[in-house]
Design an enzyme around this catalytic site. Structure first.
Site, PDB file in Angstrom:
ATOM      1  N   THR A   1      -3.783   7.854   9.341  1.00  0.00           N
ATOM      2  CA  THR A   1      -3.307   7.915  10.588  1.00  0.00           C
ATOM      3  C   THR A   1      -2.352   8.828  10.837  1.00  0.00           C
ATOM      4  OG1 THR A   1      -1.850   6.013  10.393  1.00  0.00           O
ATOM      5  CG2 THR A   1      -4.087   5.439  11.081  1.00  0.00           C
TER       6      THR A   1
ATOM      7  N   GLY B   1       0.760  -1.218  -0.055  1.00  0.00           N
ATOM      8  CA  GLY B   1      -0.058   0.031   0.066  1.00  0.00           C
ATOM      9  C   GLY B   1       0.998   1.472   0.062  1.00  0.00           C
ATOM     10  N   ASP B   2       0.175   2.442  -0.035  1.00  0.00           N
ATOM     11  CA  ASP B   2       0.983   3.751  -0.150  1.00  0.00           C
ATOM     12  C   ASP B   2       1.742   3.742  -1.234  1.00  0.00           C
ATOM     13  OD1 ASP B   2      -0.142   4.058   2.753  1.00  0.00           O
ATOM     14  OD2 ASP B   2       1.336   2.824   3.370  1.00  0.00           O
ATOM     15  N   GLU B   3       1.504   3.376  -2.497  1.00  0.00           N
ATOM     16  CA  GLU B   3       2.306   3.364  -3.365  1.00  0.00           C
ATOM     17  C   GLU B   3       2.102   4.604  -4.604  1.00  0.00           C
ATOM     18  OE1 GLU B   3       1.383  -0.972  -2.950  1.00  0.00           O
ATOM     19  OE2 GLU B   3       0.099   0.685  -3.148  1.00  0.00           O
TER      20      GLU B   3
ATOM     21  N   ARG C   1       0.704   7.954  10.637  1.00  0.00           N
ATOM     22  CA  ARG C   1       1.772   7.125  11.078  1.00  0.00           C
ATOM     23  C   ARG C   1       3.053   6.936  10.313  1.00  0.00           C
ATOM     24  NH1 ARG C   1      -0.582   1.401  12.223  1.00  0.00           N
ATOM     25  NH2 ARG C   1      -1.580   1.673  10.171  1.00  0.00           N
TER      26      ARG C   1
ATOM     27  N   GLY D   1      -5.992   5.487   2.807  1.00  0.00           N
ATOM     28  CA  GLY D   1      -6.039   6.789   2.268  1.00  0.00           C
ATOM     29  C   GLY D   1      -5.451   7.147   0.919  1.00  0.00           C
ATOM     30  N   HIS D   2      -6.084   7.948  -0.068  1.00  0.00           N
ATOM     31  CA  HIS D   2      -5.787   8.393  -1.384  1.00  0.00           C
ATOM     32  C   HIS D   2      -5.618   9.886  -1.083  1.00  0.00           C
ATOM     33  CE1 HIS D   2      -6.278   4.699  -3.070  1.00  0.00           C
ATOM     34  NE2 HIS D   2      -7.403   4.595  -3.618  1.00  0.00           N
ATOM     35  N   THR D   3      -4.133  10.436  -1.434  1.00  0.00           N
ATOM     36  CA  THR D   3      -4.154  11.842  -1.593  1.00  0.00           C
ATOM     37  C   THR D   3      -4.078  12.333  -2.780  1.00  0.00           C
ATOM     38  OG1 THR D   3      -2.887  12.047   0.731  1.00  0.00           O
ATOM     39  CG2 THR D   3      -2.508  13.871  -1.117  1.00  0.00           C
TER      40      THR D   3
END
Length: 429
Positions: free
Chosen positions: A300, A12-14, A302, A40-42
């Protein structure tokens, strides 16, 4: 007309948010098919930053957006995210947002149970977001969940809640915490039912109609494939299937409707939470990647664990998820490094292997085998054509393609939507 599934190929977070947003400008429908508000998506569009964790990112582009039955929904968070997005000028109505009537709801008792299990004395610590996603999926497969359609059936809702509580209150008694009354759950649902029910619909029928009309459908995954409940680093995974096959099950459309799978892949590796991470760098390299890559969780906040690119893991996910092409993101974060390492194999108990073992104990024992490459002092950030890339960056990309056995279709060189190099068009592949 091609239909595309977008998934993360790592933990994730890619950078899926940017890629989905970039693709959604050419899609007609955007579907979220798994997970909850734990991922989450930014989106960075001009000077505006949108942070989404439940709503499909297609809404920002005013595309028909769908939350499929594979998603678990916190109705209170849904209302809050809806209000936040509309306050920023995004028009959202039942005309452009539809939620599957059979989607499972996350309740306050799910969040409480999640937090208790993640406590210091609860045994195995997974590193969840404590948002109730896992317990909600447990109730779904346990056939006792409250689903969105239940809110529209007031006469039977309390009975369904009482049935659910016969399970949860037994758990709570065993943990020595106060039991929950049905009236409390009923009250919390009644507070939001009139705000979420207008968006309820028959997603299976809607998707069938759009498919027959020849519309482009973009299926948007949440967490990465290595967090898949079956194929990831179990038990340090999420509670749903995150690989491409879930797009069909989680949105009620046949697998034959999927034409292309795009795997979003970071040019290095990161992970949030607990679990094995073979190439993690607890040193100045990890700190460099974290700071330059702004590696903090959207949901989060984190700090993410950072490390070198792991070709073994990505190649395995390419096979499992039938990934046709890769969108390589955050290449610009590597700008300025004198040398860069890639994990090309593992050593397990003195033996060289080319795969991630399924066993948790074996995953903890594997050691990465690296190849080292010369970095580049030139700037790849904001490059919008292949010719603008440093020569060593191109060599790095080409070697990654060879190792993972998949072509790079899209290259992202900054969070900005325009800083994208299209190599192969997924919509026309």
């Amino acid at each position: 007309m091609a239909n595309i599934v977008v998934i993360g190929s790592q933990w994730g977070d890619e950078g899926k948010g940017k890629i989905v947003d970039w693709l959604s400008s050419r899609a007609d429908v955007v579907v979220r098919f798994q997970g909850g508000h734990n991922a989450g998506h930014t989106l960075v569009i001009d000077d505006n930053i949108y942070k989404l964790s439940l709503l499909p990112s297609g809404l920002v582009r005013q595309k028909l957006s769908i939350i499929g039955n594979g998603v678990v929904i916190d109705p209170h968070h849904f209302v809050a995210e809806l209000e936040n997005l509309t306050s920023k000028g995004v028009n959202i109505s039942p005309k452009n947002l539809v939620i599957a009537e059979n989607a499972t709801l996350i309740l306050s008792l799910h969040q409480e149970l999640d937090a208790i299990r993640e406590g210091a004395n609860s045994g195995l610590k997974i590193g969840t977001t404590k948002r109730g996603i896992g317990p909600a999926y447990e109730d779904k497969v346990g056939r006792r969940a409250i689903r969105l359609m239940d809110l529209a059936e007031a006469d039977s809702l309390k009975t369904k809640i009482e049935r659910l509580l016969s399970h949860h209150n037994a758990l709570r008694r065993g943990m020595g915490i106060e039991e929950v009354r049905a009236e409390k759950i009923l009250e919390e649902l009644n507070k939001v039912s009139d705000k979420i029910l207008p968006f309820m619909g028959q997603v299976w029928r809607l998707l069938d109609e759009k498919q027959n009309e020849g519309k482009h459908i973009l299926f948007e995954g949440a967490q990465g494939a290595l967090l898949d409940n079956d194929h990831g680093t179990y038990p340090f995974v999420t509670s749903s299937n995150t690989v491409s096959g879930q797009a069909a099950t989680g949105s009620a459309i046949g697998p034959g409707a999927i034409n292309y799978v795009l795997g979003i892949t970071k040019a290095y590796s990161t992970r949030v939470g607990e679990g094995p991470f073979p190439t993690e760098q607890n040193n100045e390299i990890g700190q460099f990647l974290g700071e330059k890559g702004n590696e903090f969780g959207v949901v989060t906040g984190r700090k993410r664990r950072c490390g070198w690119f792991d070709a073994v893991l990505v190649r395995q996910m390419v096979k499992i998820a039938a990934i046709n092409g890769i969108a390589l993101t955050k290449l610009d974060v590597l700008d300025g490094l004198e040398e860069i390492k890639i994990c090309v194999a593992y050593e397990l108990d003195g033996e060289k292997i080319d795969y991630l073992p399924a066993s948790m104990s074996a995953q903890q024992r594997i050691k990465p085998i690296y190849e080292t490459f010369s970095g580049w002092s030139e700037i790849s950030a904001k490059a919008r054509s292949w010719e603008q890339l440093p020569a060593n960056a191109i060599k790095y990309i080409r070697y990654i393609e060879k190792l993972i056995e998949a072509p790079i279709a899209i290259l992202s060189t900054s969070p900005e939507r325009q800083d994208t190099i299209l190599i192969t068009d997924p919509f026309q592949d």
